[in-house]
Motif scaffolding. Structure first.
Motif, PDB file in Angstrom:
ATOM      1  N   TYR A  63       0.819  -1.207   0.000  1.00 48.90           N
ATOM      2  CA  TYR A  63       0.000   0.000   0.000  1.00 48.90           C
ATOM      3  C   TYR A  63       0.858   1.264   0.000  1.00 48.90           C
ATOM      4  O   TYR A  63       0.625   2.192  -0.783  1.00 48.90           O
ATOM      5  N   GLN A  67       2.149   4.159  -3.096  1.00 46.69           N
ATOM      6  CA  GLN A  67       1.415   5.400  -2.856  1.00 46.69           C
ATOM      7  C   GLN A  67       2.359   6.578  -3.151  1.00 46.69           C
ATOM      8  O   GLN A  67       3.429   6.676  -2.554  1.00 46.69           O
ATOM      9  N   PRO A 142      -9.570   2.207   2.062  1.00 49.20           N
ATOM     10  CA  PRO A 142      -8.366   1.742   1.373  1.00 49.20           C
ATOM     11  C   PRO A 142      -8.435   0.298   0.875  1.00 49.20           C
ATOM     12  O   PRO A 142      -7.631  -0.090   0.028  1.00 49.20           O
ATOM     13  N   LEU A 152      -5.478   3.281  -3.659  1.00 43.91           N
ATOM     14  CA  LEU A 152      -4.501   4.278  -3.244  1.00 43.91           C
ATOM     15  C   LEU A 152      -4.816   5.606  -3.926  1.00 43.91           C
ATOM     16  O   LEU A 152      -4.765   5.711  -5.158  1.00 43.91           O
ATOM     17  N   ASP A 185      -7.382   7.353  -8.579  1.00 45.08           N
ATOM     18  CA  ASP A 185      -7.087   6.264  -7.640  1.00 45.08           C
ATOM     19  C   ASP A 185      -6.320   5.162  -8.354  1.00 45.08           C
ATOM     20  O   ASP A 185      -6.699   4.737  -9.456  1.00 45.08           O
ATOM     21  N   ASN A 290      -8.955   8.377   9.808  1.00 44.58           N
ATOM     22  CA  ASN A 290      -7.893   8.587   8.828  1.00 44.58           C
ATOM     23  C   ASN A 290      -6.686   9.184   9.529  1.00 44.58           C
ATOM     24  O   ASN A 290      -6.822   9.949  10.481  1.00 44.58           O
ATOM     25  N   GLY A 312      -3.437   6.701   5.666  1.00 39.83           N
ATOM     26  CA  GLY A 312      -3.921   5.344   5.904  1.00 39.83           C
ATOM     27  C   GLY A 312      -5.186   5.428   6.727  1.00 39.83           C
ATOM     28  O   GLY A 312      -5.627   6.507   7.104  1.00 39.83           O
TER      29      GLY A 312
END
Length: 591
Positions: A63, A67, A142, A152, A185, A290, A312
């Motif tokens: 992840y 990103q 996510p 992401l 995204d 978040n 995240g």
């Protein structure tokens, strides 16, 4: 009597001490069991947490490694370098199945590994639904577990080096974080087969290797992803992408485990740029969180600083749940099972010890009783022998001295000597038979017998004693009796013993009844009288060797306590049974 009470008191004291020790042992085992339960529960929860943390680091590596901000995204070589590094260093590169990018204007592209770039593609299948859900989901979720997709956000780079001042807020206010604008995204499709056949089994074998615990992983809808359990002793969340516990490297080096190359003269400083912000999720009344943070990387000697904002989330729907359950059903069930096994073992040992004490006590009491009976037996036999011996001695002396010279006198003295000698012989034979039966050396000559004839012969052999005492004998023998297999002499002695006892304990009554019946595949021989009878307390012991009722001893009725014992031994040797019914003062019946 005093010695008996001392023995009883000692035995009771030992039993009480054993009971106290058993209670102490039980409390100790209970405390140990509770401690073991707590330790095992903590251990399995700790292992489960470590399982989840390491698994989550694997997913976080995916992840956070991919990103990036909009500027880095525009440079295709940035993504390619990360992709190549991932495939060269990752232990499980196959966990990533495909990359998609959805721009804000709904254009869809897919990553082509051969061309090393994203190419336009048509939307198809579940991706259509996923894009709709992403667009409608305001919590920037996510992970979508049902589609195995990591989402992401790609944000503009304008705010990546801004320093955000976090002020103290009251409990009733919530800080709001303004994030850079998203341009689209990046969707990372994970290979569920790689997760369930490689990664999850690897961690199961690592943290629960001995098979003591069963592990299952459930998706957000409660469906089984891996394994199966019916309960849970410990649980933890998988696909938790909160960056709190994630150690960041530079943009190119944010990789898991073996993927972490050495970076020379690179200084990494993690700065928290925000506190947790609470926002509304798609599900009513459910909060999610978040977190964003900024990573600054300064190259040694160059003074260059690169900063990037990462984000995240935790508590958002889509996460998986790992459940761990003991193979016995639960940790409590396992510990309880072990506890009761220990209790059964220690209880068995204490019970065995208590039983041994009781057995020793009763054997000692029985031995004492038998010893006393043997003393009484010797005394009674001595008395029984003394009387006929005195008669024989006196008659023989008179014959030797010529006192009895007349033929009639000689015949009378001779008959007296013969009669008393017969009594002595009978007593000796009885004692020898008892000794032989108890030694196990006695052998019976078993042959078919007519019971009616056997009873008649026994009555005839006792006829002289019956006539001399003036007894009337009622004989009732059922017709058509079957033959039985037995030793004629032994069974005859048993019947004669019963007849002699009835005469001896008649208490003036001159009536006897002898009956023989057939029923239930047994031939029953009964001898009944109207004598002194037997008390209920004595009735339980009359077939024991050397036993004589205290009332009989006090009445000075001669005997040695072996007659009924021999009757029982003979009956048992013929696979039979002897029993007695009696009322004190009204008579007895032996069958």
């Amino acid at each position: 009597m005093r010695k008996s009470w001392i023995s009883v008191s000692i035995a009771a004291l030992v039993i009480v001490l054993i009971a106290i020790l058993a209670a102490i042992q039980y409390r100790h085992q209970k405390q140990v069991s509770d401690d073991d339960r707590e330790k095992l529960q903590n251990r399995v929860q700790e292992s489960t947490n470590r399982f989840a943390e390491e698994f989550n680091r694997e997913i976080q590596a995916v992840y956070f490694n991919f990103q990036m901000d909009a500027d880095a995204w525009q440079r295709s070589e940035e993504f390619n370098e990360r992709f190549d590094l991932w495939h060269s260093k990752a232990e499980n590169p196959s966990v990533i199945k495909q990359f998609y990018f959805v721009s804000n204007d709904a254009r869809l592209s897919v990553f082509d590994p051969a061309a090393k770039r994203f190419v336009p593609t048509e939307d198809a299948g579940l991706l259509t639904e996923l894009r709709t859900r992403i667009a409608a989901d305001k919590s920037e979720r996510p992970f979508y577990g049902d589609q195995n997709a990591l989402v992401l956000p790609i944000r503009e780079a304008g705010r990546r080096i801004e320093h955000v001042m976090v002020k103290e807020h009251s409990a009733n206010t919530v800080p709001v974080i303004e994030l850079p604008k998203s341009i689209g995204d990046l969707i990372v499709i994970l290979d569920r087969d790689a997760l369930t056949t490689n990664i999850l089994p690897f961690f199961v074998n690592k943290y629960f290797p001995d098979g003591e615990f069963r592990v299952s992983v459930m998706d957000e809808n409660g469906g089984a992803v891996y394994g199966s359990t019916t309960g849970t002793d410990a649980s933890a969340v998988l696909f938790d992408l909160s960056p709190d516990k994630f150690f960041m490297f530079s943009a190119r080096d944010s990789l898991p485990r073996s993927m972490q190359p050495k970076v020379n003269e690179t200084v990494v400083r993690r700065q928290s740029e925000s506190r947790t912000t609470t926002i509304e999720s798609i599900e009513p009344n459910k909060k999610t969180a978040n977190t964003t943070f900024k990573v600054e990387v300064r190259k040694g000697g160059t003074g260059e600083t690169h900063a990037q904002i990462f984000s995240g989330a935790t508590g958002i729907p889509g996460t998986w749940l790992i459940n761990v359950q003991h193979r016995d059903g639960s940790v409590m069930a396992f510990i309880d099972k072990a506890f009761w096994q220990d209790v059964a073992l220690s209880g068995g040992l204490f019970g065995l010890l208590a039983t041994a004490v009781l057995v020793i006590f009763f054997l000692a009491q029985k031995t004492r009783i038998y010893a006393q009976r043997q003393v009484d037996f010797v005394s009674s036999v001595t008395h029984e022998f003394r009387t006929p011996l005195a008669v024989i001695y006196s008659a023989g002396e008179n014959l030797a001295d010529g006192v009895a010279a007349e033929p009639d006198q000689i015949v009378r003295y001779g008959g007296l000597i013969k009669s008393e000698g017969r009594k002595l012989s009978a007593m000796v034979e009885q004692i020898l038979e008892f000794a032989g039966a108890n030694s196990g050396r006695h052998r019976y000559d078993l042959r078919p017998l007519a019971v009616a004839e056997l009873v008649d012969d026994a009555i005839d052999e006792c006829s002289h004693l019956l006539e001399s005492e003036g007894f009337t004998v009622e004989r009732d023998v059922q017709l058509g009796l079957p033959s039985v297999k037995g030793d004629r002499d032994a069974i005859s002695r048993a019947i004669k013993n019963l007849l002699v006892n009835s005469i001896k304990y008649s208490n003036g009554s001159k009536w006897l009844r002898v009956s023989v019946t057939n029923g239930n595949r047994k031939v029953k021989i009964s001898v009944e009288d109207k004598g002194i009878g037997i008390s209920a307390a004595d009735l339980r012991q009359i077939f024991e060797p050397f036993f004589r009722s205290r009332s009989v001893v006090d009445a000075q009725i001669h005997g040695n306590g072996l007659g009924l014992s021999l009757v029982k031994q003979i009956t048992d040797a013929h696979s039979g049974k002897v029993s007695a019914e009696s009322n004190l003062g009204k008579g007895s019946k032996f069958v």
